[in-house]
Write a protein that holds these residues in place. Structure first.
Motif, mmCIF file in Angstrom:
data_model
loop_
_atom_site.group_PDB
_atom_site.id
_atom_site.type_symbol
_atom_site.label_atom_id
_atom_site.label_comp_id
_atom_site.label_asym_id
_atom_site.label_seq_id
_atom_site.Cartn_x
_atom_site.Cartn_y
_atom_site.Cartn_z
ATOM 1 N N THR A 1 0.796 -1.219 0.000
ATOM 2 C CA THR A 1 0.000 0.000 0.000
ATOM 3 C C THR A 1 0.829 1.270 0.000
ATOM 4 O O THR A 1 0.409 2.287 -0.521
ATOM 5 C CB THR A 1 -0.917 -0.002 1.246
ATOM 6 O OG1 THR A 1 -1.719 -1.173 1.198
ATOM 7 C CG2 THR A 1 -1.797 1.203 1.317
ATOM 8 N N GLY B 1 0.505 6.619 0.512
ATOM 9 C CA GLY B 1 -0.131 5.317 0.390
ATOM 10 C C GLY B 1 -1.350 5.412 -0.497
ATOM 11 O O GLY B 1 -1.848 6.511 -0.785
ATOM 12 N N TYR B 2 -1.829 4.255 -0.921
ATOM 13 C CA TYR B 2 -3.000 4.176 -1.785
ATOM 14 C C TYR B 2 -4.128 3.480 -1.055
ATOM 15 O O TYR B 2 -3.903 2.556 -0.280
ATOM 16 C CB TYR B 2 -2.669 3.376 -3.048
ATOM 17 C CG TYR B 2 -3.901 3.059 -3.872
ATOM 18 C CD1 TYR B 2 -4.495 4.045 -4.642
ATOM 19 C CD2 TYR B 2 -4.484 1.800 -3.852
ATOM 20 C CE1 TYR B 2 -5.637 3.785 -5.376
ATOM 21 C CE2 TYR B 2 -5.621 1.526 -4.591
ATOM 22 C CZ TYR B 2 -6.201 2.519 -5.348
ATOM 23 O OH TYR B 2 -7.325 2.261 -6.065
ATOM 24 N N PHE B 3 -5.338 3.919 -1.301
ATOM 25 C CA PHE B 3 -6.505 3.163 -0.865
ATOM 26 C C PHE B 3 -7.673 3.493 -1.773
ATOM 27 O O PHE B 3 -7.652 4.478 -2.508
ATOM 28 C CB PHE B 3 -6.847 3.411 0.611
ATOM 29 C CG PHE B 3 -7.538 4.718 0.867
ATOM 30 C CD1 PHE B 3 -8.918 4.796 0.912
ATOM 31 C CD2 PHE B 3 -6.805 5.867 1.059
ATOM 32 C CE1 PHE B 3 -9.555 6.004 1.144
ATOM 33 C CE2 PHE B 3 -7.423 7.072 1.292
ATOM 34 C CZ PHE B 3 -8.804 7.134 1.334
ATOM 35 N N ARG C 1 7.986 -0.419 -2.086
ATOM 36 C CA ARG C 1 6.594 -0.437 -1.645
ATOM 37 C C ARG C 1 6.519 -1.316 -0.400
ATOM 38 O O ARG C 1 7.284 -2.265 -0.261
ATOM 39 C CB ARG C 1 5.688 -1.014 -2.731
ATOM 40 C CG ARG C 1 5.712 -0.186 -4.008
ATOM 41 C CD ARG C 1 5.034 -0.910 -5.131
ATOM 42 N NE ARG C 1 5.777 -2.152 -5.378
ATOM 43 C CZ ARG C 1 5.346 -3.141 -6.137
ATOM 44 N NH1 ARG C 1 4.190 -3.079 -6.714
ATOM 45 N NH2 ARG C 1 6.082 -4.214 -6.312
ATOM 46 N N ASP D 1 -11.251 -2.372 -3.308
ATOM 47 C CA ASP D 1 -10.306 -2.372 -2.189
ATOM 48 C C ASP D 1 -9.126 -3.279 -2.488
ATOM 49 O O ASP D 1 -8.971 -3.777 -3.598
ATOM 50 C CB ASP D 1 -11.013 -2.774 -0.894
ATOM 51 C CG ASP D 1 -11.588 -4.180 -0.952
ATOM 52 O OD1 ASP D 1 -11.163 -4.984 -1.808
ATOM 53 O OD2 ASP D 1 -12.460 -4.483 -0.127
ATOM 54 N N GLY D 2 -8.291 -3.518 -1.476
ATOM 55 C CA GLY D 2 -7.071 -4.305 -1.653
ATOM 56 C C GLY D 2 -7.271 -5.731 -2.102
ATOM 57 O O GLY D 2 -6.356 -6.358 -2.606
ATOM 58 N N THR E 1 3.752 -3.100 2.760
ATOM 59 C CA THR E 1 2.438 -3.388 3.324
ATOM 60 C C THR E 1 2.377 -2.762 4.710
ATOM 61 O O THR E 1 3.413 -2.447 5.314
ATOM 62 C CB THR E 1 2.202 -4.904 3.458
ATOM 63 O OG1 THR E 1 3.125 -5.427 4.427
ATOM 64 C CG2 THR E 1 2.361 -5.625 2.127
ATOM 65 N N TYR F 1 -5.960 2.869 9.632
ATOM 66 C CA TYR F 1 -5.485 1.624 9.029
ATOM 67 C C TYR F 1 -4.280 1.062 9.770
ATOM 68 O O TYR F 1 -3.583 0.221 9.273
ATOM 69 C CB TYR F 1 -5.152 1.923 7.551
ATOM 70 C CG TYR F 1 -4.723 0.765 6.721
ATOM 71 C CD1 TYR F 1 -5.479 -0.394 6.641
ATOM 72 C CD2 TYR F 1 -3.541 0.816 5.991
ATOM 73 C CE1 TYR F 1 -5.078 -1.460 5.863
ATOM 74 C CE2 TYR F 1 -3.137 -0.246 5.199
ATOM 75 C CZ TYR F 1 -3.914 -1.367 5.145
ATOM 76 O OH TYR F 1 -3.522 -2.432 4.363
#
Length: 153
Positions: A2, A31-33, A11, A136-137, A13, A52
């Motif tokens: 993320t 980060g990405y979401f 990158r 989502d992820g 997690t 998160y």
């Protein structure tokens, strides 16, 4: 994975950041979401709009994002520090939250400036969204090309 660091080019997690004996959070720039209201979003750790696990981080950097009108072709033609500086200066914030850039789409180009208190100081760069699958992820995914001002080692 993320989260992204311009210092390492890696990158991460959330689990890697939380469980590392290294202070990885100090290197994380954004980060990405994917959220139902904000859709595809890049966010600085200091501005992350969802809880998160980042509350446990030792450092949460405050990266600033701005939208550009660049095309993917124009993005690929930018090569120098001056090119990136000019794009950052010409871009404008979309809303009142400079640490969050939402409603992203394929081929969007975002310019950013990292937190000046980070090791190595502030850097500017550009992000091109090259692919985006909503969700989502579990189902969603984003692919980014990133150009960052780095001193030659």
């Amino acid at each position: 994975e993320t989260f992204f660091s311009t210092n390492t080019g890696d990158r991460y997690t959330m689990k890697e950041v939380l469980e590392s004996s290294e202070p990885l959070s100090a290197d994380i720039d954004f980060g990405y979401f994917f959220g139902t209201e904000l859709n595809a979003t890049l966010a600085a750790p200091a501005s992350y709009p969802i809880t998160y696990g980042q509350a446990a981080w030792g450092k949460r950097n405050a990266t600033v994002f701005r939208a550009t009108s660049l095309t993917p072709t124009q993005f690929s033609e930018l090569k120098t520090f001056a090119d990136i500086d000019a794009q950052f200066d010409a871009a404008s914030a979309i809303d009142s939250s400079p640490g969050v850039e939402s409603d992203l789409a394929k081929d969007d180009v975002i310019v950013f400036q990292t937190d000046g208190t980070k090791t190595g100081g502030s850097k500017k760069g550009l992000i091109l969204i090259t692919a985006l699958v909503s969700g989502d992820g579990v189902d969603g995914q984003i692919t980014l090309d990133i150009i960052v001002q780095e001193e030659v080692q």
